[in-house]
Design a protein around this motif. Structure first.
Motif, PDB file in Angstrom:
ATOM      1  N   PRO B  42      84.531  22.368  42.795  1.00  0.00           N
ATOM      2  CA  PRO B  42      84.758  23.752  43.207  1.00  0.00           C
ATOM      3  C   PRO B  42      84.654  23.812  44.735  1.00  0.00           C
ATOM      4  N   CYS B  45      81.323  23.650  46.750  1.00  0.00           N
ATOM      5  CA  CYS B  45      80.502  22.430  46.812  1.00  0.00           C
ATOM      6  C   CYS B  45      80.795  21.608  48.070  1.00  0.00           C
ATOM      7  N   ILE B  67      88.864  22.524  42.415  1.00  0.00           N
ATOM      8  CA  ILE B  67      89.110  22.825  41.004  1.00  0.00           C
ATOM      9  C   ILE B  67      88.615  24.236  40.716  1.00  0.00           C
ATOM     10  N   ASP B  68      89.316  24.898  39.799  1.00  0.00           N
ATOM     11  CA  ASP B  68      88.932  26.270  39.486  1.00  0.00           C
ATOM     12  C   ASP B  68      88.419  26.357  38.052  1.00  0.00           C
ATOM     13  N   GLU B  69      88.164  27.594  37.640  1.00  0.00           N
ATOM     14  CA  GLU B  69      87.540  27.804  36.331  1.00  0.00           C
ATOM     15  C   GLU B  69      88.386  27.227  35.191  1.00  0.00           C
ATOM     16  N   ILE B  72      88.016  23.583  34.876  1.00  0.00           N
ATOM     17  CA  ILE B  72      86.703  23.206  34.345  1.00  0.00           C
ATOM     18  C   ILE B  72      86.650  23.471  32.839  1.00  0.00           C
ATOM     19  N   CYS B 105      77.906  18.080  41.033  1.00  0.00           N
ATOM     20  CA  CYS B 105      76.956  18.211  39.903  1.00  0.00           C
ATOM     21  C   CYS B 105      77.656  18.517  38.580  1.00  0.00           C
ATOM     22  N   LEU B 106      78.716  19.317  38.672  1.00  0.00           N
ATOM     23  CA  LEU B 106      79.428  19.742  37.468  1.00  0.00           C
ATOM     24  C   LEU B 106      79.840  18.579  36.585  1.00  0.00           C
ATOM     25  N   ASP B 108      78.508  15.873  35.967  1.00  0.00           N
ATOM     26  CA  ASP B 108      77.447  15.341  35.102  1.00  0.00           C
ATOM     27  C   ASP B 108      77.452  16.036  33.740  1.00  0.00           C
ATOM     28  N   LEU B 109      77.985  17.252  33.725  1.00  0.00           N
ATOM     29  CA  LEU B 109      77.979  18.033  32.490  1.00  0.00           C
ATOM     30  C   LEU B 109      79.308  17.937  31.738  1.00  0.00           C
ATOM     31  N   PRO B 137      73.097  16.395  43.416  1.00  0.00           N
ATOM     32  CA  PRO B 137      71.646  16.545  43.565  1.00  0.00           C
ATOM     33  C   PRO B 137      70.947  16.996  42.290  1.00  0.00           C
ATOM     34  N   ILE B 138      71.722  17.433  41.310  1.00  0.00           N
ATOM     35  CA  ILE B 138      71.126  17.796  40.013  1.00  0.00           C
ATOM     36  C   ILE B 138      70.422  16.578  39.402  1.00  0.00           C
TER      37      ILE B 138
END
Lengths: 384, 418
Positions: B42, B45, B67-69, B72, B105-106, B108-109, B137-138
């Motif tokens: 995003p 970031c 990247i947008d919603e 994601i 971080c995103l 990672d999910l 950093p998450i």
């Protein structure tokens, strides 16, 4: 492909806007992120941070918190801080990770308010929108929280100034110049959103006769206040001697709202940046200096109602590159960082730094809008 | 204790001081010659890194794919990356030798298949090395925070070399140690060359690091990279975190002697450091001193050492106690109750600024917190190492005590990024 950004830095995001709006109000502001989002705000989007007493924090979310949805530890940390710091309110702001895991910011705010007895608001910012939206959302949440629905006595000849933020105007006294202009001209200024604003100012602001919107982030709150408190608004950024703005505001206080319709046909000049400031520069150049045919290209949030025919909303660097190298424009006013994108060396470039774009790289050069230097700048553009 | 930002380091909201920050992943990754970085995240970031890149003069080696919603939510943003790489390479005058593709971080999910992505890209662009990097950093509390995985990504670019030469790599330190350090002289006497990543201007030149006999890692962030290099390149490693403690420096040289099978004599350098300490002590004996965790990696070890030498250490500011600094921390707790220990990121830091006293500050963070004007402005031990590091630190402390500086300007000058 249009999402690739090669030259420019990303612009200030919504959570920076929201935190910026809340900065002076004596609350605890928590950005729910791992560290970088708070670093964006405190390091690059908040010129007031050095030496400030404001309570802005990062939640320090970690992988297991996100995976397991551990809101409890987040709430517990805020509770501890609130107990020690005794804030006027608590604001919890979102970032990309909470967006993906679906954090319920309103629910967290409710819980915090119940536990601590301190007013709390949740603002689900995502890092996917620009700062203007964050400012707007934060203002509306605050008003919903702090202003009760009751009769307000209108104060005649009084205004609020909406949209005065360091992200648009830096901290070089532009906010004070705006206020002084109207006070000097016999207009009572009840509040300046958002620099130096207090909760009391905000409560008083609903008595104003008129809202003066000086940047795009003020449009949403102005619409909200129009609907909820029946306060009309006028849109203008004061420039140079401010006479255009004063004239507009005085007329609006008498109920006369004039619309300025610029001509953009055959435009050879483009102003790139924040919509309302750019519009105001165009109007000044046209009305005061007789220089017309200017297009405004909005880089950040925009309001359709404030667009003239021919104005452009630039969604990404690819579009910006195309526009600046289209051969249509001989003169460009924009943040100094945009200069590197222009290939034609004959294009005349006029640097107009904007904090939400170039941050501390150029913020010391931000123009003070109401002085002779600004006038000279605009004259040089006309004559250049 | 004058405040409650206390030494038990309880978990709190993080206060982010204006003096907080460091190099950031962008600046570190840019140390690899002829490399380029594409951030896929995003837009928000990337803001601090991009602006930090501009300030540090490396923005022309970084681009962003926002990247947008919908990207994601659909989960297929990785499909956008090959197209973005094509467009990027079309727009760059020179194709880089290395492309670091950073995700935030995103990722990672979301579970992106980076191996498959890099394979696809490598097939299309065999002349480019692709590495997936994480600015996440998450994961800071895991075994693999971004600083660790980045070091490994950087040094994984070294190709195995059967040819070995008399050289030693120093890794994990962003800035090279000063060539005035005795390590250069000592190893030079045995015909050993010291390599640091900043010594190389081209990617091919950088490959010389794979010919080294040993990796000395100066920071914990490079431990994993050193282990991997041992596995993949057969280069042995030795830990040598920056320290100012004589016994730790001596231990390092003894260990190095063993590994390289050489006889190291450091007496003259130790003697010089001792003399410099005495000199500095004459000027600073009664001056209260504060030390923070951004200036030196082992603030407790430094505080203990200086205190034992007779300096007036009064304040230590850090966000946590690192395992390699714990012994000194415990020692200070047991023996020096006049040293205040403060959690630099505790929420109460917003309450006590300028109320902690006036100090000679080793580091920006403690200078900002205390409002002190006499500041030794080093970050992450800078180029200080070995006995030279101790000698130089003494000189810098004396100098810092002679003149007040403008902290705001000094911080801006460092180009810090969180």
């Amino acid at each position: 492909m249009s999402k690739l950004c090669i030259n420019l830095p990303p612009f200030a995001p919504d959570y920076s806007g929201a935190a910026s709006a809340l900065f002076d109000l004596g609350g605890i502001i928590v950005i729910h992120d791992a560290s970088g989002c708070t670093g964006n705000y405190t390091g690059f989007d908040e010129p007031r941070w050095f030496g400030a007493d404001s309570k802005v924090f990062c939640s320090g979310i970690r992988y297991m918190d996100a995976i397991l949805g551990l809101d409890d530890s987040f709430i517990e940390k805020i509770k501890k801080a609130a107990k020690s710091l005794n804030p006027n309110f608590i604001a919890v702001l979102g970032s990309p990770v909470p967006m993906v895991i679906g954090t319920d910011f309103e629910g967290i705010a409710k819980e915090l308010e119940t536990i601590t007895g301190i007013p709390a608001i949740g603002i689900p910012t995502t890092g996917l929108n620009y700062y203007g939206k964050g400012i707007c959302d934060a203002t509306i949440k605050l008003m919903d929280k702090f202003i009760k629905d009751e009769e307000f006595i209108k104060e005649p000849n009084s205004i609020n100034i909406l949209g005065t933020t360091p992200l648009d105007f830096y901290i070089n006294e532009n906010d004070k110049d705006f206020k002084e202009l109207f006070v000097k001209n016999g207009i009572n200024v009840l509040s300046t959103y958002y620099m130096g604003l207090t909760i009391d100012d905000m409560k008083k602001s609903v008595s104003a006769s008129l809202n003066v919107v000086v940047s795009q982030s003020g449009i949403g709150p102005a619409e909200y206040m129009k609907e909820r408190f029946s306060i009309p608004y006028v849109v203008v950024t004061p420039l140079c001697d401010g006479s255009l703005a004063v004239k507009k505001v005085k007329k609006a206080l008498l109920g006369k709202f004039e619309e300025y319709v610029p001509s953009t046909e055959n435009a050879n000049t483009i102003i790139l940046g924040e919509q309302i400031i750019s519009n105001s520069i165009r109007e000044y150049l046209n009305k005061e200096l007789g220089y017309g045919n200017i297009v405004v290209g909005t880089l950040f949030d925009f309001s359709k109602s404030q667009m003239a025919e021919g104005d452009i909303v630039i969604k990404n660097e690819f579009e910006l590159r195309k526009i600046l190298n289209s051969g249509k424009y001989e003169k460009v006013i924009a943040d100094p960082m945009a200069k590197q994108i222009i290939k034609d060396k004959n294009v005349k470039f006029y640097g107009f730094p904007h904090v939400a774009l170039s941050s501390k790289v150029h913020w010391n050069e931000t123009k003070r809008l109401m002085n002779d230097e600004m006038k000279d700048f605009l004259i040089s553009l006309k004559e250049g | 204790m004058s405040c409650c930002c206390c030494k038990d380091f309880e978990k709190t909201l993080h206060y982010v001081s204006p003096a907080h920050g460091g190099w950031g992943v962008i600046r570190i990754a840019a140390l690899v010659p002829e490399s380029y970085q594409l951030f896929v995240a995003p837009f928000a970031c990337g803001r601090h890194g991009a602006l930090g890149g501009v300030i540090n003069g490396i923005k022309d080696r970084i681009s962003y794919l926002y990247i947008d919603e919908s990207d994601i939510v659909s989960g297929d943003y990785e499909d956008l990356i090959p197209g973005a790489v094509d467009e990027l390479f079309e727009n760059l005058e020179i194709r880089p030798k290395v492309l670091f593709i950073f995700v935030s971080c995103l990722d990672d999910l979301l579970g992106t298949d980076h191996l498959a992505l890099n394979k696809k890209l490598s097939e299309k662009y065999p002349d480019v090395e692709f590495r997936s990097c994480h600015m996440n950093p998450i994961s800071s509390d895991t075994k693999f925070p971004p600083a660790v995985t980045l070091q490994n990504n950087m040094y994984s670019l070294l190709r195995n070399s059967s040819e070995k030469e008399n050289s030693v790599n120093l890794i994990g330190n962003n800035e090279p140690i000063s060539n005035e350090c005795e390590l250069y002289k000592i190893l030079g006497d045995f015909s050993y060359k010291i390599n640091h990543i900043t010594d190389f201007n081209t990617f091919e030149d950088f490959q010389k690091m794979s010919k080294a006999k040993i990796n000395i890692y100066l920071s914990p962030t490079a431990k994993y990279a050193a282990e991997e290099m041992k596995k993949n390149l057969g280069i042995d490693f030795l830990k040598a975190y920056h320290t100012y403690d004589f016994s730790e420096i001596e231990d390092f040289y003894k260990e190095l002697s063993k590994i390289l099978n050489i006889e190291i004599n450091y007496d003259e350098y130790k003697e010089k450091a001792e003399k410099n300490i005495e000199k500095a002590l004459e000027c600073l004996k009664d001056v209260p001193i504060a030390i923070d965790y951004q200036a030196v990696r082992k603030p407790f070890t430094l505080a203990k050492f200086l205190k034992q030498k007779g300096f007036n250490i009064k304040l230590i500011m850090t966000s946590e106690v690192k395992p390699f600094d714990k012994e000194a921390y415990n020692y200070i707790l047991e023996n020096y109750n006049d040293i205040e220990i403060i959690n630099a990121i505790h929420h109460d830091m917003t309450k006590f600024r300028n109320e902690l006293g006036n100090f000679l500050c080793i580091g920006f963070d403690c200078a900002y917190a205390t409002g002190s004007k006499k500041i030794l402005n080093i970050m992450e031990d800078k180029s200080l190492f070995g006995f030279y590091g101790v000698s130089k630190l003494m000189e810098l402390m004396v100098k810092a005590n002679e003149k007040e500086i403008d902290l705001h300007k000094a911080i801006e000058g460092e180009g810090l990024v969180i």
